[in-house]
Design a protein around this motif. Structure first.
Motif, PDB file in Angstrom:
ATOM      1  N   PRO A 196       0.879  -1.250   0.044  1.00 28.71           N
ATOM      2  CA  PRO A 196      -0.114  -0.050  -0.066  1.00 28.71           C
ATOM      3  C   PRO A 196       0.856   1.271  -0.027  1.00 28.71           C
ATOM      4  O   PRO A 196       2.165   1.291   0.587  1.00 28.71           O
ATOM      5  N   LEU A 197       0.362   2.304  -0.592  1.00 32.86           N
ATOM      6  CA  LEU A 197       0.865   3.599  -0.579  1.00 32.86           C
ATOM      7  C   LEU A 197       0.826   4.244   0.768  1.00 32.86           C
ATOM      8  O   LEU A 197      -0.475   4.242   1.332  1.00 32.86           O
ATOM      9  N   ASP A 198       1.873   5.017   1.325  1.00 35.89           N
ATOM     10  CA  ASP A 198       1.677   5.504   2.935  1.00 35.89           C
ATOM     11  C   ASP A 198       2.144   6.676   2.644  1.00 35.89           C
ATOM     12  O   ASP A 198       3.038   7.188   3.561  1.00 35.89           O
ATOM     13  N   VAL A 199       1.727   7.817   1.794  1.00 35.22           N
ATOM     14  CA  VAL A 199       1.892   9.097   1.774  1.00 35.22           C
ATOM     15  C   VAL A 199       0.581   9.914   1.755  1.00 35.22           C
ATOM     16  O   VAL A 199      -0.237   9.671   0.767  1.00 35.22           O
ATOM     17  N   ASN A 201      -2.193  12.630   1.201  1.00 33.11           N
ATOM     18  CA  ASN A 201      -2.555  13.674   0.117  1.00 33.11           C
ATOM     19  C   ASN A 201      -1.585  13.680  -1.410  1.00 33.11           C
ATOM     20  O   ASN A 201      -0.967  14.408  -1.805  1.00 33.11           O
ATOM     21  N   LEU A 202      -1.331  12.377  -1.669  1.00 33.24           N
ATOM     22  CA  LEU A 202      -0.389  12.020  -2.757  1.00 33.24           C
ATOM     23  C   LEU A 202      -0.814  12.564  -4.009  1.00 33.24           C
ATOM     24  O   LEU A 202      -2.005  12.245  -4.230  1.00 33.24           O
ATOM     25  N   PRO A 203      -0.215  13.207  -4.890  1.00 33.21           N
ATOM     26  CA  PRO A 203      -0.849  13.667  -6.237  1.00 33.21           C
ATOM     27  C   PRO A 203      -1.337  12.375  -7.101  1.00 33.21           C
ATOM     28  O   PRO A 203      -0.313  11.255  -6.909  1.00 33.21           O
ATOM     29  N   GLU A 204      -2.088  12.564  -8.177  1.00 33.61           N
ATOM     30  CA  GLU A 204      -2.471  11.215  -8.836  1.00 33.61           C
ATOM     31  C   GLU A 204      -1.388  10.916  -9.773  1.00 33.61           C
ATOM     32  O   GLU A 204      -0.865   9.836  -9.980  1.00 33.61           O
ATOM     33  N   LYS A 205      -0.587  12.012 -10.167  1.00 31.35           N
ATOM     34  CA  LYS A 205       0.793  11.589 -11.015  1.00 31.35           C
ATOM     35  C   LYS A 205       1.787  12.825 -10.373  1.00 31.35           C
ATOM     36  O   LYS A 205       1.744  13.749 -10.014  1.00 31.35           O
ATOM     37  N   ARG A 271      10.904   3.564   4.825  1.00 31.95           N
ATOM     38  CA  ARG A 271      11.535   2.268   4.799  1.00 31.95           C
ATOM     39  C   ARG A 271      11.281   1.484   3.437  1.00 31.95           C
ATOM     40  O   ARG A 271      10.197   2.198   2.769  1.00 31.95           O
ATOM     41  N   TYR A 272      12.211   0.763   2.981  1.00 28.43           N
ATOM     42  CA  TYR A 272      12.093   0.166   1.635  1.00 28.43           C
ATOM     43  C   TYR A 272      10.595  -0.557   1.310  1.00 28.43           C
ATOM     44  O   TYR A 272      10.169  -0.243   0.117  1.00 28.43           O
ATOM     45  N   LEU A 273      10.188  -1.217   2.034  1.00 24.03           N
ATOM     46  CA  LEU A 273       8.620  -1.859   1.944  1.00 24.03           C
ATOM     47  C   LEU A 273       7.946  -0.766   1.711  1.00 24.03           C
ATOM     48  O   LEU A 273       6.717  -0.967   1.441  1.00 24.03           O
ATOM     49  N   LYS A 274       7.954   0.393   2.476  1.00 26.32           N
ATOM     50  CA  LYS A 274       6.839   1.666   1.992  1.00 26.32           C
ATOM     51  C   LYS A 274       7.295   2.395   1.052  1.00 26.32           C
ATOM     52  O   LYS A 274       6.501   2.714   0.335  1.00 26.32           O
ATOM     53  N   PHE A 275       8.800   2.359   0.516  1.00 28.29           N
ATOM     54  CA  PHE A 275       9.115   3.293  -0.563  1.00 28.29           C
ATOM     55  C   PHE A 275       8.953   2.888  -1.905  1.00 28.29           C
ATOM     56  O   PHE A 275       8.499   3.341  -2.841  1.00 28.29           O
ATOM     57  N   LEU A 276       9.064   1.390  -2.152  1.00 25.35           N
ATOM     58  CA  LEU A 276       9.077   0.644  -3.338  1.00 25.35           C
ATOM     59  C   LEU A 276       7.801   0.974  -4.005  1.00 25.35           C
ATOM     60  O   LEU A 276       7.728   1.077  -5.123  1.00 25.35           O
ATOM     61  N   PRO A 277       6.548   0.639  -3.253  1.00 25.86           N
ATOM     62  CA  PRO A 277       5.251   0.794  -4.073  1.00 25.86           C
ATOM     63  C   PRO A 277       5.211   2.346  -4.441  1.00 25.86           C
ATOM     64  O   PRO A 277       4.420   2.716  -5.440  1.00 25.86           O
ATOM     65  N   LEU A 278       5.854   3.355  -3.677  1.00 25.31           N
ATOM     66  CA  LEU A 278       5.829   4.505  -4.308  1.00 25.31           C
ATOM     67  C   LEU A 278       6.634   4.827  -5.635  1.00 25.31           C
ATOM     68  O   LEU A 278       6.304   5.313  -6.604  1.00 25.31           O
TER      69      LEU A 278
END
Length: 365
Positions: A196-199, A201-205, A271-278
């Protein structure tokens, strides 16, 4: 017995698939930790379903992140003191299961040559190097990574090289050279890519940037230039800039904190497992990390490597470009990234399986 001598969160991440592959063979390898990174180690280990280190080669209560070259001599002295004072205990651990002793190191951090030296000279073990043989062709760029790799190559007995290029670089090396066909990062990526994405208000693009290496951040003109180019580009589409404590301090000292806003968005490192989906959901990546550029290559994701040289030119091409730390080349990438997306290699390579199979054939697991 097999023991990993590791020191950074990136090493833990890239070695995790090998660690789990050895566990599946019925063994429980050791983790001896040099504590180059400390702050997120417990969380990263939990994310990767790996145990706490069996031994801290810098006492855990004294360990702290290495954040400048000036800290390295004291850290190195402590690592060697601990290894020497506990040498009988560590040797016993390496021989407790009756199999040949083997120490495994990874990549090109300071821990790579120190771990090789400890394994070979102090513990009288054979040593294997995962992600061996990468070369940029210049001792000074990147510094100290290129020197770390060359020193380790003189010590280790088994070189696990991620492609035929690295195999060729090691053609005069002592010991056994094994082509693993890819970087173990591709196996680590499979653990995280669909998370899952963990940011908020993440912009669509969005574009994604990580610039943190000493060779860039220590050059204020080049660092400022890159950030200014990214800010201008963020007017077209938001850019997330992932910044750790050293980068934030450099930005503060340069007086350019106002470069960030609701389009050029500074974010804490993840952390990596949070960052890679981003990463997987970004439109493009701008980085000075060799590891992240490899991950972008495997994903077919447009990536600019903002460095003068790279030790992995086999990844360069349509999707991954080297800017040579030049502003005009970075801008050209940003102007053309839409045409650079390539095919994904995620289902093709399984380097950790090759490593574990080789270790089994050689009697280590």
């Amino acid at each position: 017995m097999i023991s990993f001598i590791l020191g950074t969160t990136a090493e833990l991440i890239k070695i995790a698939p090998v660690y789990h592959g050895i566990r599946e063979r019925g063994m429980r390898p050791k983790i001896w930790f040099t504590a180059q990174h400390v702050d997120e180690v417990a969380d990263v280990l939990a994310d990767l379903n790996m145990p706490e280190p069996d031994v801290w080669l810098v006492p855990e209560d004294k360990a702290h992140n290495l954040e400048s070259p000036a800290q390295v001599p004291g850290w190195a002295a402590q690592v060697l003191r601990t290894a020497w004072s506990r040498r009988h205990e560590l040797r016993a651990a390496l021989t407790e299961d009756g199999r040949p002793p083997l120490v495994l190191v990874h990549g090109d951090t300071f821990t790579t040559p120190y771990g090789s030296l400890i394994g070979k000279r102090i513990l009288k073990s054979r040593v294997g190097h995962v992600e061996a043989g990468a070369r940029s062709g210049s001792i000074l760029s990147p510094l100290p990574e290129e020197l770390n790799r060359k020193i380790a190559a003189k010590i280790v007995d088994i070189h696990f090289a991620p492609s035929i290029r690295e195999v060729n670089n090691l053609r005069h090396a002592r010991g056994v050279v094994v082509d693993t066909e890819a970087n173990t990062a591709i196996d680590a990526m499979r653990l995280a890519i669909n998370g899952p994405l963990d940011v908020p208000n993440l912009p669509e693009k969005f574009g994604l940037a990580t610039l943190h290496r000493f060779e860039l951040v220590s050059r204020p003109d080049k660092y400022r230039e890159a950030l200014e180019i990214l800010r201008e580009q963020s007017r077209k589409m938001p850019i997330l800039y992932m910044a750790g404590a050293p980068e934030r301090e450099k930005i503060r000292s340069l007086g350019i904190g106002n470069i960030f806003d609701d389009q050029f968005i500074v974010q804490p490192k993840m952390r990596y497992l949070k960052f890679l989906p981003l990463v997987a959901r970004a439109e493009y990546v701008v980085t000075d990390s060799g590891g992240l550029s490899a991950e972008c290559y495997y994903l077919g994701l447009p990536c600019a490597v903002h460095r003068e040289r790279t030790e992995t030119p086999q990844h360069l091409g349509e999707t991954v470009v080297l800017t040579e730390m030049r502003g005009d080349k970075l801008q050209n990438f940003l102007d053309t990234y839409q045409n650079r997306r390539g095919e994904s290699w995620m289902d093709k390579y399984h380097p950790s399986e090759i490593i574990v199979d080789t270790l089994a054939q050689l009697g280590y697991c």
